[in-house]
Design an enzyme around this catalytic site. Structure first.
Site, mmCIF file in Angstrom:
data_model
loop_
_atom_site.group_PDB
_atom_site.id
_atom_site.type_symbol
_atom_site.label_atom_id
_atom_site.label_comp_id
_atom_site.label_asym_id
_atom_site.label_seq_id
_atom_site.Cartn_x
_atom_site.Cartn_y
_atom_site.Cartn_z
ATOM 1 N N PRO A 2 0.729 -1.128 -0.087
ATOM 2 C CA PRO A 2 0.213 -0.033 0.051
ATOM 3 C C PRO A 2 0.997 1.229 0.134
ATOM 4 C CG PRO A 2 -0.141 -1.164 2.009
ATOM 5 C CD PRO A 2 0.467 -1.970 1.154
ATOM 6 N N GLU A 3 0.914 1.774 -0.940
ATOM 7 C CA GLU A 3 1.498 3.395 -1.167
ATOM 8 C C GLU A 3 0.501 4.085 -1.626
ATOM 9 O OE1 GLU A 3 4.963 3.419 -3.638
ATOM 10 O OE2 GLU A 3 5.594 1.492 -3.221
ATOM 11 N N LYS A 69 -0.152 8.194 2.671
ATOM 12 C CA LYS A 69 -0.565 6.756 3.014
ATOM 13 C C LYS A 69 -1.585 6.682 3.911
ATOM 14 C CE LYS A 69 3.929 5.591 1.420
ATOM 15 N NZ LYS A 69 5.040 4.774 1.658
ATOM 16 N N ARG A 267 18.163 -2.258 -1.511
ATOM 17 C CA ARG A 267 17.428 -3.354 -1.842
ATOM 18 C C ARG A 267 16.129 -2.942 -2.421
ATOM 19 N NH1 ARG A 267 15.797 -4.711 4.209
ATOM 20 N NH2 ARG A 267 14.168 -2.930 4.370
#
Length: 277
Positions: A2-3, A69, A267
């Site tokens: 969820p962004e 968000k 990452r």
DNA sequence: ACAGATGTTGATGT
DNA sequence: TACATCAACATCTG
């Protein structure tokens, strides 16, 4: 995950799914009701179940706000308004089910309205519901955050001012205090759209790239907001990968054909070494 | 089997 | 102050 686009999709879905009175709430995981925005079940409110009932049982949605968000849900019963902050953490989402469906593991909160069931599902329990005074809702939504990346887009000059420092542009853009709404996936896509290398330091971002960033941030987010008719599907869960570079290590860049790189250091950072300078 | 990755955020450390 | 890293959690992968 969820962004901003997924959270905005959830906001629209909740409004569409729960247009009237909410009959009842079932709290399957009391620790989902927290004293503050927190990723930790240990911050649960002692009387979370009662608080949730007081919020939802017999209430009607007055409005649902969003900043970055975070959602701010205002409920009304008679003349009394109550409000909650809703945060989805990493795995949180809302789904619509029917009265015959039984909530399984991962469902934290279940709302009933007629034959409709709306579940707040969150396997990893980083998401939470936080009761707040309606008068404080706006401030609590914005607390510690910069402007909303979609609704209050920064122009190139302001974006540059807020970004200046020693951190790479990717880290800056994911900092909710700089602007609210971008997470790892969409920032990777934004940087590809703006043809900017994720490790670029703000001082080395050319003026033209600031302008591209300012334009592409809201454009990317707007492109990924789903209409409430669709079942909310997290774009990276199952189905086709809808992204240009995210999750596409080794595949040709859609713009220049160079194989997409996945950064070993930062990452889950994907970029094109051919056209992201 | 188990170490490592996932991806968000407040807390903690430098 | 600003920035980096950690902890919280559950599941999946090699």
């Amino acid at each position: 995950m969820p962004e901003l686009p997924e959270v905005e999709s959830a906001r629209r879905a909740l409004l569409a799914w729960l247009p009237g009175r909410i009959d009842a709430v079932t709290v399957l995981d009391p620790a989902v009701v927290r004293s503050k925005l927190s990723t930790r079940p240990a911050d649960a409110l002692a009387d979370g179940v009662d608080v949730a009932r007081g919020l939802f049982d017999g209430a009607t949605t007055a409005r649902i706000l969003r900043h970055g968000k975070r959602l701010g849900w205002v409920l009304r019963r008679g003349r009394v308004e109550r409000a909650v902050l809703l945060h989805f953490g990493m795995t949180g989402r809302v789904v619509r089910r029917s009265a015959t469906d039984e909530p399984g593991a991962g469902v934290r909160l279940a709302l009933a309205a007629g034959d409709t069931r709306v579940w707040f599902e969150d396997r990893r329990r980083f998401g939470c519901v936080v009761p707040v005074r309606p008068a404080d809702l706006d401030a609590r939504l914005r607390e510690g955050h910069g402007p909303d990346a979609l609704d209050e887009p920064l122009d190139a000059a302001t974006l540059r001012e807020r970004a200046l420092g020693r951190r790479a542009i990717k880290d800056v853009l994911m900092d909710q205090a700089v602007l609210a709404g971008l997470g790892n996936i969409h920032v990777v896509e934004v940087l590809w759209r703006a043809r900017l290398h994720p490790d670029t330091l703000p001082n080395d971002v050319p003026p033209a790239a600031w302008k591209r960033l300012a334009k592409e941030i809201p454009a990317q987010l707007a492109d990924f907001i789903e209409q409430p008719d669709n079942e909310i599907t997290y774009v990276n869960l199952g189905g086709e990968n809808p992204f240009k570079v995210y999750g596409r290590e080794g595949e040709p860049c859609p713009r220049c054909g160079t194989p997409i790189t996945r950064s070993a250091r930062s990452r889950s950072t994907y970029f094109c070494s051919g056209c992201q300078a």
